[in-house]
Design a protein around this motif. Structure first.
Motif, PDB file in Angstrom:
ATOM      1  N   LYS A 102     -14.278 -21.313  20.100  1.00 31.08           N
ATOM      2  CA  LYS A 102     -14.097 -22.706  19.680  1.00 31.08           C
ATOM      3  C   LYS A 102     -14.131 -23.643  20.881  1.00 31.08           C
ATOM      4  CE  LYS A 102     -11.463 -21.817  15.437  1.00 31.08           C
ATOM      5  NZ  LYS A 102     -10.160 -21.972  14.770  1.00 31.08           N
ATOM      6  N   ILE A 132     -17.685 -24.150  21.995  1.00 31.95           N
ATOM      7  CA  ILE A 132     -18.383 -25.037  21.057  1.00 31.95           C
ATOM      8  C   ILE A 132     -18.042 -26.498  21.345  1.00 31.95           C
ATOM      9  CG2 ILE A 132     -18.510 -25.762  18.643  1.00 31.95           C
ATOM     10  CD1 ILE A 132     -18.166 -22.843  17.859  1.00 31.95           C
ATOM     11  N   LEU A 140     -20.652 -29.279  22.687  1.00 33.16           N
ATOM     12  CA  LEU A 140     -20.903 -30.449  21.847  1.00 33.16           C
ATOM     13  C   LEU A 140     -20.581 -31.738  22.598  1.00 33.16           C
ATOM     14  CD1 LEU A 140     -21.861 -31.003  18.959  1.00 33.16           C
ATOM     15  CD2 LEU A 140     -19.472 -31.066  18.263  1.00 33.16           C
ATOM     16  N   TYR A 172     -28.289 -27.764  17.904  1.00 34.01           N
ATOM     17  CA  TYR A 172     -27.032 -27.160  18.385  1.00 34.01           C
ATOM     18  C   TYR A 172     -25.979 -27.164  17.271  1.00 34.01           C
ATOM     19  CZ  TYR A 172     -22.852 -26.464  21.245  1.00 34.01           C
ATOM     20  OH  TYR A 172     -21.671 -25.995  21.749  1.00 34.01           O
ATOM     21  N   SER A 184     -26.952 -24.734  14.559  1.00 32.57           N
ATOM     22  CA  SER A 184     -26.764 -23.350  15.014  1.00 32.57           C
ATOM     23  C   SER A 184     -25.288 -22.964  14.979  1.00 32.57           C
ATOM     24  CB  SER A 184     -27.308 -23.179  16.439  1.00 32.57           C
ATOM     25  OG  SER A 184     -28.673 -23.484  16.498  1.00 32.57           O
ATOM     26  N   ILE A 185     -24.440 -23.861  15.460  1.00 37.29           N
ATOM     27  CA  ILE A 185     -22.997 -23.588  15.447  1.00 37.29           C
ATOM     28  C   ILE A 185     -22.497 -23.458  14.011  1.00 37.29           C
ATOM     29  CG2 ILE A 185     -20.730 -24.521  16.023  1.00 37.29           C
ATOM     30  CD1 ILE A 185     -22.327 -23.399  18.406  1.00 37.29           C
ATOM     31  N   TYR A 186     -22.976 -24.357  13.141  1.00 39.89           N
ATOM     32  CA  TYR A 186     -22.578 -24.290  11.732  1.00 39.89           C
ATOM     33  C   TYR A 186     -22.998 -22.956  11.110  1.00 39.89           C
ATOM     34  CZ  TYR A 186     -22.608 -25.272   6.721  1.00 39.89           C
ATOM     35  OH  TYR A 186     -22.418 -25.200   5.368  1.00 39.89           O
ATOM     36  N   ILE A 213     -23.597 -20.096  12.699  1.00 38.22           N
ATOM     37  CA  ILE A 213     -22.806 -19.009  13.295  1.00 38.22           C
ATOM     38  C   ILE A 213     -21.431 -18.927  12.644  1.00 38.22           C
ATOM     39  CG2 ILE A 213     -21.648 -18.258  15.409  1.00 38.22           C
ATOM     40  CD1 ILE A 213     -24.068 -19.392  16.954  1.00 38.22           C
ATOM     41  N   ILE A 214     -20.795 -20.101  12.449  1.00 36.17           N
ATOM     42  CA  ILE A 214     -19.455 -20.130  11.846  1.00 36.17           C
ATOM     43  C   ILE A 214     -19.510 -19.605  10.414  1.00 36.17           C
ATOM     44  CG2 ILE A 214     -17.607 -21.660  11.054  1.00 36.17           C
ATOM     45  CD1 ILE A 214     -18.185 -23.391  13.533  1.00 36.17           C
TER      46      ILE A 214
END
Length: 420
Positions: free
Chosen positions: A8, A11, A15, A181, A184-186, A188-189
């Protein structure tokens, strides 16, 4: 939990960094636009001043000390000449001076007419020789001016934007990177959530299965020991079937649990030096007790030692040999051998089974994958997890595993283990 917090934090830092860079880029772009606008205004002012000087030439009036050029709006200028002049001469001077100062955008001009007391539209000058179909432009009249003309740049904004093309392309690229980005993070989560839900479901499901299975197996063992059951061949056979099938189902559940563990990042390997020949001999002995007709050859050198997790390496051997037995339509003959290549030891498990079509070889290590249309595939029990588990454990050990078809029949699974 510690790794989740780190994830976290990374991230948030990433961001924040991208958003900060984007904000700075947008501020720089705005500043560049303002500078470009100021530069354009200065060039227009100097060019119009030169036009005014040329219109003053040949007359007795002195050039005024105050600048005759006035900027009324961002794209609108007025030039006071204080002398009568011809439209053709004005247009010629405007084109010449604008070209000299590299002002390459459309413009239009109008002149004040003393007789009609109004602004008379001159012409629209296009750098591409393409004039708009409709021209409805209002040139306002100014007080205290008699001999003057006005210039308007209808495309000034688009012209300035075009000169800052690189800045806008860079800003767009940064916005695109930010969106990628975030997406991608969304993703992955979301995948992490699904993975955790899947793992929790598997753990709960297998736990609920193992409890009644243990009871069935315990009751079946008591039944088998009963004298009446032992003297009745049919009942004794039924009891054996219940026990065998319960054990088989229990093995499947254990395999599912192992897969769930390999999906968990916190799984740790208990690596130590083990004698490969001895361990493989023990596995072969155990398997041949259950499958007396199977021939398994151990051609591993007696002195070969590897650094591995004994429990998981044993499971790898069980899975490979079990597959060789299941996918064979004759008496299984399995050979486990090894040889050295540079800094690695290559273990090979060869069988005389039905093999795998070459088009499917790369997929046999995928989760839940079973080769379609393979001979007797429907009669063979399993979930397509065995080789996936083997691949996972090999990856954890940083080993390389591959498969190829044997000649004339069967499959060869190769396992490359580094000596380091």
């Amino acid at each position: 939990m510690y790794k989740l917090k780190n994830f976290k934090t990374i991230i948030i830092i990433g961001l924040t960094a991208i958003i900060s860079i984007l904000i700075v880029q947008l501020l720089w772009t705005k500043q560049a636009y303002n500078l470009e606008e100021k530069k354009f205004s200065q060039k227009v002012h100097i060019a119009l001043l030169e036009v005014a000087k040329k219109l003053y030439e040949g007359i007795n009036h002195d050039f005024p000390t105050d600048t005759p050029v006035k900027k009324i709006a961002n794209d609108y200028y007025v030039v006071n000449i204080d002398n009568d002049f011809q439209p053709e001469i004005l247009e010629h001077y405007l084109k010449t001076e604008f070209s000299r100062f590299n002002i390459n955008t459309d413009f239009e001009y109008a002149m004040y007419n003393c007789q009609s007391d109004e602004m008379v539209y001159g012409d629209y000058i296009s750098v591409t020789n393409e004039k708009p179909s409709k021209i409805n432009v209002h040139f306002p009249k100014h007080k205290n001016l008699v001999y003057y003309f006005a210039i308007r740049f209808p495309n000034e904004t688009s012209y300035l934007f075009a000169s800052l093309r690189f800045w806008f392309v860079l800003s767009f690229a940064l916005v695109l990177i930010l969106l990628i980005y975030v997406y991608s993070i969304y993703t992955i989560i979301q995948q992490k959530k699904y993975s955790e839900l899947q793992r929790d479901f598997i753990n709960n499901m297998t736990h609920e299965f193992k409890t009644p299975l243990s009871s069935i197996l315990l009751a079946s063992n008591y039944l088998q020991k009963n004298e009446k059951i032992g003297t009745d061949d049919k009942l004794n056979n039924y009891t054996k079937i219940i026990i065998n099938q319960t054990k088989k189902l229990n093995n499947h559940i254990e395999k599912i649990l192992d897969i769930a563990k390999t999906d968990d990042d916190i799984m740790k390997l208990d690596k130590k030096k083990i004698n490969a020949h001895q361990l493989i001999s023990d596995v072969i002995e155990d398997i041949q007790i259950k499958n007396e007709a199977v021939t398994i050859k151990n051609n591993i050198a007696h002195n070969i030692e590897i650094l591995a997790d004994e429990f998981h390496f044993t499971n790898i051997l069980y899975n490979l040999i079990d597959n060789s037995i299941k996918y064979c339509n004759q008496i299984p003959i399995i050979e486990i051998s090894s040889h050295e290549e540079k800094n690695s030891i290559i273990f090979e498990c060869k069988d005389n089974g039905i093999g795998v079509p070459n088009t499917n070889l790369q997929e046999i290590f995928d989760k839940f994958y079973r080769v379609p249309n393979i001979e007797n595939n429907k009669q063979i029990t399993g979930f397509g997890l065995g080789l996936f588990y083997v691949k996972k454990i090999c990856d954890k050990h940083q080993w390389k595993i591959s498969a190829k078809n044997n000649t004339p029949t069967g499959l060869i699974i190769s396992l490359m283990i580094s000596k380091k």
